[in-house]
Motif scaffolding. Structure first.
Motif, PDB file in Angstrom:
ATOM      1  N   UNK A   1       1.508  11.485  -4.882  1.00  0.00           N
ATOM      2  CA  UNK A   1       2.257  12.193  -3.845  1.00  0.00           C
ATOM      3  C   UNK A   1       3.715  12.373  -4.242  1.00  0.00           C
ATOM      4  N   UNK A   2       4.354  11.292  -4.693  1.00  0.00           N
ATOM      5  CA  UNK A   2       5.763  11.383  -5.087  1.00  0.00           C
ATOM      6  C   UNK A   2       5.951  12.394  -6.205  1.00  0.00           C
ATOM      7  N   UNK A   3       5.058  12.348  -7.179  1.00  0.00           N
ATOM      8  CA  UNK A   3       5.196  13.234  -8.338  1.00  0.00           C
ATOM      9  C   UNK A   3       5.017  14.693  -7.953  1.00  0.00           C
ATOM     10  N   UNK A   4       3.924  15.003  -7.252  1.00  0.00           N
ATOM     11  CA  UNK A   4       3.688  16.419  -6.956  1.00  0.00           C
ATOM     12  C   UNK A   4       4.670  16.954  -5.916  1.00  0.00           C
ATOM     13  N   UNK A   5       5.213  16.084  -5.059  1.00  0.00           N
ATOM     14  CA  UNK A   5       6.212  16.532  -4.090  1.00  0.00           C
ATOM     15  C   UNK A   5       7.494  16.976  -4.788  1.00  0.00           C
ATOM     16  N   UNK A   6       7.896  16.238  -5.816  1.00  0.00           N
ATOM     17  CA  UNK A   6       9.124  16.572  -6.548  1.00  0.00           C
ATOM     18  C   UNK A   6       9.002  17.933  -7.221  1.00  0.00           C
ATOM     19  N   UNK A   7       7.956  18.119  -8.018  1.00  0.00           N
ATOM     20  CA  UNK A   7       7.818  19.372  -8.745  1.00  0.00           C
ATOM     21  C   UNK A   7       7.459  20.532  -7.819  1.00  0.00           C
ATOM     22  N   UNK A   8       6.733  20.239  -6.742  1.00  0.00           N
ATOM     23  CA  UNK A   8       6.428  21.303  -5.783  1.00  0.00           C
ATOM     24  C   UNK A   8       7.714  21.886  -5.203  1.00  0.00           C
ATOM     25  N   UNK A   9       8.613  21.019  -4.776  1.00  0.00           N
ATOM     26  CA  UNK A   9       9.857  21.489  -4.180  1.00  0.00           C
ATOM     27  C   UNK A   9      10.717  22.221  -5.204  1.00  0.00           C
ATOM     28  N   UNK A  10      10.826  21.655  -6.394  1.00  0.00           N
ATOM     29  CA  UNK A  10      11.659  22.284  -7.426  1.00  0.00           C
ATOM     30  C   UNK A  10      11.111  23.648  -7.833  1.00  0.00           C
ATOM     31  N   UNK A  11       9.779  23.736  -7.980  1.00  0.00           N
ATOM     32  CA  UNK A  11       9.174  25.005  -8.389  1.00  0.00           C
ATOM     33  C   UNK A  11       9.244  26.039  -7.271  1.00  0.00           C
ATOM     34  N   UNK A  12       8.979  25.617  -6.035  1.00  0.00           N
ATOM     35  CA  UNK A  12       9.002  26.552  -4.914  1.00  0.00           C
ATOM     36  C   UNK A  12      10.403  27.089  -4.663  1.00  0.00           C
ATOM     37  N   UNK A  13      11.427  26.297  -5.003  1.00  0.00           N
ATOM     38  CA  UNK A  13      12.813  26.741  -4.830  1.00  0.00           C
ATOM     39  C   UNK A  13      13.346  27.466  -6.060  1.00  0.00           C
ATOM     40  N   UNK A  14      12.493  27.617  -7.082  1.00  0.00           N
ATOM     41  CA  UNK A  14      12.893  28.372  -8.254  1.00  0.00           C
ATOM     42  C   UNK A  14      13.699  27.601  -9.276  1.00  0.00           C
ATOM     43  N   UNK A  15      13.818  26.282  -9.104  1.00  0.00           N
ATOM     44  CA  UNK A  15      14.589  25.471 -10.059  1.00  0.00           C
ATOM     45  C   UNK A  15      13.804  25.269 -11.350  1.00  0.00           C
ATOM     46  N   UNK A  16      12.492  25.073 -11.229  1.00  0.00           N
ATOM     47  CA  UNK A  16      11.609  24.864 -12.377  1.00  0.00           C
ATOM     48  C   UNK A  16      10.558  25.968 -12.394  1.00  0.00           C
ATOM     49  N   UNK A  17      10.334  26.541 -13.563  1.00  0.00           N
ATOM     50  CA  UNK A  17       9.327  27.587 -13.700  1.00  0.00           C
ATOM     51  C   UNK A  17       8.476  27.302 -14.936  1.00  0.00           C
ATOM     52  N   UNK A  18       7.176  27.106 -14.712  1.00  0.00           N
ATOM     53  CA  UNK A  18       6.228  26.867 -15.800  1.00  0.00           C
ATOM     54  C   UNK A  18       5.077  27.855 -15.637  1.00  0.00           C
ATOM     55  N   UNK A  19       4.689  28.582 -16.683  1.00  0.00           N
ATOM     56  CA  UNK A  19       3.623  29.586 -16.560  1.00  0.00           C
ATOM     57  C   UNK A  19       2.305  28.966 -16.126  1.00  0.00           C
ATOM     58  N   UNK A  20       1.531  29.738 -15.358  1.00  0.00           N
ATOM     59  CA  UNK A  20       0.228  29.265 -14.894  1.00  0.00           C
ATOM     60  C   UNK A  20      -0.725  29.004 -16.052  1.00  0.00           C
ATOM     61  N   UNK A  21      -0.554  29.732 -17.170  1.00  0.00           N
ATOM     62  CA  UNK A  21      -1.442  29.526 -18.320  1.00  0.00           C
ATOM     63  C   UNK A  21      -1.249  28.150 -18.944  1.00  0.00           C
ATOM     64  N   UNK A  22      -0.133  27.491 -18.620  1.00  0.00           N
ATOM     65  CA  UNK A  22       0.095  26.115 -19.063  1.00  0.00           C
ATOM     66  C   UNK A  22      -0.337  25.134 -17.980  1.00  0.00           C
TER      67      UNK A  22
END
Length: 401
Positions: free
Chosen positions: A241-262
């Protein structure tokens, strides 16, 4: 090789053969997402910017059975991945394309229909590596109303191409700003909606995303099957939960972007690894070993392998967070409304996750205590089947099968 592990592997092979053909569909389903930005336009008009998955838009708009020119030009351009040709195909048949949209996507003001006019040409872009076309529509609405309603029925299930289309709306109009999620159950959004009505949409969207994303559910099953004690599953679920919450928020806010193919292949690999971890532990300890609480006594503490497992779960949780964020695809400026919407979406995910754990883990505990051998075989079969499906999806997603 211990007998329970052998039996589990035979069962896993059977499940793998049965589910192989359905692999991609089961992972996330053949679905699509429409992205809409609503803002105030010139002259009191309402401007909507629609992002539509290109190949789906073409086949839904054109009539393939009648050798439709749009279908021929659009599919040829898509096969060649030529952005200029794809946009040109839509521009050449703009009336046909716009008609499809305006028959299924509407804006009303004060209960009265607004009239749409296309503004500019079609343009092309990419979302998670998938070609999307952008359509600008200016809506002339009756004057005097201070609220607007957006309704979307784009790419419905009845067309037979996709199922469960989501429309993500971002808006800044009528003195309000934020986001809304539309689907078959909630097809419209009004700027007059209360804050809790808007947040309920995101809570439901988060819950549905986990329930319909069988790869995430299988990852949870792998965590449950591989946990011997309540504290183990609590720690594993908390780490995830802690891990996916961090990256979920960062990605949804546009801070982190990783292609779906990865992201997607790694999610599949995470399922296989976490499930196989339990099988390896049973194989190493031998046929006589069980996964009962009594194996380690009443006192609980994590050994080196336990901490390693938590670290692996945490790292894979970071990747799953990127997958959760991909379900929204929100791309708008920071706002507190946006932050709360994302938090509520995440809460929806967590509620379903905890519910699944609360339903499944106690059943396994009871089975382990009443029949240690049956418990070992059951968890082994679950882990083997989940691991094999993860490997199948990993290969399919890496090679685009």
């Amino acid at each position: 090789m211990p007998r329970p592990v052998r039996s589990a592997l035979f069962l896993a092979v059977f499940l793998g053969i049965t589910l192989f053909d359905a692999g991609p569909a089961l992972a996330h389903g053949f679905s699509s997402t429409v992205y809409v930005d609503v803002a105030k336009g010139d002259g009191g008009k309402v401007r909507t910017t629609l992002g539509l998955e290109y190949d789906l838009f073409v086949v839904s708009t054109a009539d393939a059975e009648k050798d439709d020119p749009l279908f021929r030009a659009g599919t040829d351009a898509f096969d060649g991945q030529d952005d200029g040709a794809m946009a040109a195909a839509l521009d050449k048949h703009a009336d046909q394309a716009v008609k499809y949209v305006t028959q299924r996507f509407t804006v009303t003001s004060g209960g009265k229909a607004c009239t749409a006019t296309r503004t500019g040409d079609f343009t092309m872009g990419r979302r998670e590596g998938v070609p999307y076309t952008t359509l600008l529509l200016d809506w002339s609405c009756p004057s005097g109303a201070d609220q607007h309603e957006v309704r979307s029925g784009l790419f419905p299930d009845g067309e037979g191409y996709v199922k469960g289309t989501k429309t993500i709306v971002t808006y800044e109009i009528d003195g309000h700003s934020g986001s809304a999620a539309l689907d078959t159950n909630t097809p419209s959004f009004s700027t007059a909606q209360t804050w809790y009505e808007r947040f309920w949409e995101f809570f439901r969207l988060g819950a549905e995303h986990l329930l319909t994303g069988i790869d995430h559910i299988l990852f949870l099953l792998a965590l449950i099957a591989g946990s011997r004690r309540p504290r183990e599953i609590v720690l594993a679920a908390t780490s995830f939960t802690l891990a996916h919450s961090v990256t979920f928020m960062l990605a949804a806010l546009g801070v982190v972007q990783v292609p779906a193919r990865v992201v997607e292949p790694v999610i599949a690999l995470s399922i296989a690894v976490v499930a196989a971890w339990y099988l390896f532990r049973v194989w190493r300890r031998g046929d006589h070993a069980t996964d009962l609480e009594t194996a380690g006594g009443s006192h609980f503490s994590l050994d080196r392998a336990g901490w390693t497992r938590l670290g692996v779960v945490f790292c894979f949780g970071l990747v799953h967070g990127l997958g959760f964020a991909g379900a929204l695809g929100i791309n708008e400026a920071w706002s507190w409304t946006l932050l709360w919407s994302l938090l509520v979406f995440n809460v929806g995910i967590e509620v379903v996750q905890l519910t699944l754990i609360a339903m499944v883990f106690p059943l396994l505990v009871v089975l382990r205590r009443r029949s240690p051998r049956a418990g070992l075989w059951t968890t082994g079969a679950i882990s083997a089947g989940v691991s094999l499906m993860g490997l199948i999806w990993f290969v399919q997603r890496v090679f685009g099968l």
